[in-house]
Design a protein around this motif. Structure first.
Motif, PDB file in Angstrom:
ATOM      1  N   TRP A  54       3.472  55.497  -4.668  1.00  0.00           N
ATOM      2  CA  TRP A  54       4.855  55.930  -4.452  1.00  0.00           C
ATOM      3  C   TRP A  54       5.865  55.149  -5.299  1.00  0.00           C
ATOM      4  O   TRP A  54       7.017  55.530  -5.389  1.00  0.00           O
ATOM      5  N   ASP A  55       5.425  54.080  -5.944  1.00  0.00           N
ATOM      6  CA  ASP A  55       6.316  53.293  -6.806  1.00  0.00           C
ATOM      7  C   ASP A  55       6.286  53.744  -8.264  1.00  0.00           C
ATOM      8  O   ASP A  55       7.074  53.262  -9.074  1.00  0.00           O
ATOM      9  N   ILE A  56       5.391  54.658  -8.595  1.00  0.00           N
ATOM     10  CA  ILE A  56       5.263  55.116  -9.973  1.00  0.00           C
ATOM     11  C   ILE A  56       6.046  56.427 -10.120  1.00  0.00           C
ATOM     12  O   ILE A  56       5.878  57.346  -9.343  1.00  0.00           O
ATOM     13  N   THR A  57       6.889  56.463 -11.124  1.00  0.00           N
ATOM     14  CA  THR A  57       7.647  57.675 -11.429  1.00  0.00           C
ATOM     15  C   THR A  57       7.185  58.207 -12.780  1.00  0.00           C
ATOM     16  O   THR A  57       6.439  57.535 -13.503  1.00  0.00           O
ATOM     17  N   LEU A  58       7.644  59.384 -13.128  1.00  0.00           N
ATOM     18  CA  LEU A  58       7.319  59.937 -14.435  1.00  0.00           C
ATOM     19  C   LEU A  58       7.818  59.021 -15.543  1.00  0.00           C
ATOM     20  O   LEU A  58       7.114  58.761 -16.519  1.00  0.00           O
ATOM     21  N   GLU A  59       9.006  58.487 -15.367  1.00  0.00           N
ATOM     22  CA  GLU A  59       9.576  57.586 -16.375  1.00  0.00           C
ATOM     23  C   GLU A  59       8.744  56.312 -16.523  1.00  0.00           C
ATOM     24  O   GLU A  59       8.522  55.827 -17.632  1.00  0.00           O
ATOM     25  N   VAL A  60       8.267  55.761 -15.418  1.00  0.00           N
ATOM     26  CA  VAL A  60       7.418  54.563 -15.461  1.00  0.00           C
ATOM     27  C   VAL A  60       6.095  54.888 -16.148  1.00  0.00           C
ATOM     28  O   VAL A  60       5.616  54.122 -16.986  1.00  0.00           O
ATOM     29  N   LEU A  61       5.522  56.024 -15.815  1.00  0.00           N
ATOM     30  CA  LEU A  61       4.265  56.431 -16.441  1.00  0.00           C
ATOM     31  C   LEU A  61       4.439  56.552 -17.953  1.00  0.00           C
ATOM     32  O   LEU A  61       3.615  56.062 -18.728  1.00  0.00           O
ATOM     33  N   GLY A  67      -1.136  55.341 -22.982  1.00  0.00           N
ATOM     34  CA  GLY A  67      -1.881  56.556 -23.316  1.00  0.00           C
ATOM     35  C   GLY A  67      -1.173  57.801 -22.807  1.00  0.00           C
ATOM     36  O   GLY A  67      -0.026  57.759 -22.387  1.00  0.00           O
ATOM     37  N   GLY A  68      -1.889  58.904 -22.834  1.00  0.00           N
ATOM     38  CA  GLY A  68      -1.370  60.152 -22.295  1.00  0.00           C
ATOM     39  C   GLY A  68      -1.621  60.206 -20.792  1.00  0.00           C
ATOM     40  O   GLY A  68      -2.761  60.172 -20.351  1.00  0.00           O
ATOM     41  N   GLY A  69      -0.582  60.293 -20.015  1.00  0.00           N
ATOM     42  CA  GLY A  69      -0.699  60.204 -18.556  1.00  0.00           C
ATOM     43  C   GLY A  69      -1.368  61.374 -17.887  1.00  0.00           C
ATOM     44  O   GLY A  69      -1.724  61.289 -16.712  1.00  0.00           O
ATOM     45  N   SER A  70      -1.608  62.467 -18.611  1.00  0.00           N
ATOM     46  CA  SER A  70      -2.166  63.649 -17.964  1.00  0.00           C
ATOM     47  C   SER A  70      -3.636  63.487 -17.592  1.00  0.00           C
ATOM     48  O   SER A  70      -4.104  64.108 -16.641  1.00  0.00           O
ATOM     49  N   ALA A  71      -4.385  62.680 -18.293  1.00  0.00           N
ATOM     50  CA  ALA A  71      -5.824  62.561 -18.046  1.00  0.00           C
ATOM     51  C   ALA A  71      -6.202  61.395 -17.145  1.00  0.00           C
ATOM     52  O   ALA A  71      -7.377  61.217 -16.836  1.00  0.00           O
ATOM     53  N   CYS A  72      -5.249  60.629 -16.708  1.00  0.00           N
ATOM     54  CA  CYS A  72      -5.560  59.414 -15.943  1.00  0.00           C
ATOM     55  C   CYS A  72      -6.460  59.674 -14.735  1.00  0.00           C
ATOM     56  O   CYS A  72      -7.450  58.970 -14.532  1.00  0.00           O
ATOM     57  N   LEU A  73      -6.133  60.657 -13.925  1.00  0.00           N
ATOM     58  CA  LEU A  73      -6.927  60.912 -12.719  1.00  0.00           C
ATOM     59  C   LEU A  73      -8.373  61.265 -13.048  1.00  0.00           C
ATOM     60  O   LEU A  73      -9.286  60.920 -12.295  1.00  0.00           O
ATOM     61  N   SER A  74      -8.583  61.941 -14.170  1.00  0.00           N
ATOM     62  CA  SER A  74      -9.931  62.380 -14.537  1.00  0.00           C
ATOM     63  C   SER A  74     -10.856  61.218 -14.855  1.00  0.00           C
ATOM     64  O   SER A  74     -12.074  61.340 -14.709  1.00  0.00           O
TER      65      SER A  74
END
Length: 162
Positions: A54-61, A67-74
């Motif tokens: 809950w402390d991470i925002t799009l701007e923080v990411l 890197g590219g934040g879209s693949a992190c969960l994978s």
């Protein structure tokens, strides 16, 4: 922290659903997020280590992750992914167009996790978490006409809307 005043009533409702379902617990240890020494996963582990979802925002990411934040969960272990999943649910709801690949590709990644559950173990989420995901997918399909959100909803999550 996220700005409440810029969100629609529907977005605030989705936020409330996600926060209630996933709760606020301590983040997993670094070795529970990712257990590898490959470069990209190591960057992901280092970025997320010790950070509450809950402390991470799009701007923080965007500003703090190299890197590219879209693949992190994978790249994450099921425990890490399940912990940080609410962050991505809220990013998709609150910043669908602004988030670019992080948010626009999110529903397709959820579909991939469901289809490859033997590897991703998305089914290890509890019933309330699955219901929250289903509601977010319905929101994304309805509000943004996200075809992958509808496909993911039809594939596994529609049963959680009843």
């Amino acid at each position: 922290m996220r700005e409440h005043n810029s969100l629609s009533e529907a977005q605030l409702e989705m936020r409330s659903e996600v926060e209630l379902a996933f709760g606020k617990r301590n983040p997993p240890r670094a070795d529970e997020i990712i257990n590898t020494e490959f470069i990209e996963p190591t960057r992901i582990r280092n970025f997320f280590n010790g950070r509450a979802w809950w402390d991470i925002t799009l701007e923080v990411l965007w500003s703090d992750y190299s890197g590219g934040g879209s693949a992190c969960l994978s790249f994450m272990s099921p425990k890490g992914r399940n912990y940080y999943l609410p962050l991505y649910l809220l990013l998709a709801v609150e910043h669908y167009y602004k988030g670019d690949a992080v948010t626009l590709d999110f529903a397709s990644r959820l579909l991939m996790y469901a289809k490859d559950d033997h590897y991703y173990k998305i089914s290890t989420l509890n019933g309330e978490e699955m219901k929250a995901i289903a509601k977010v997918l319905r929101f994304l399909a309805s509000k943004y006409d996200d075809k992958y959100a509808q496909e993911a909803l039809d594939y596994i999550w529609k049963d959680y809307l009843q």
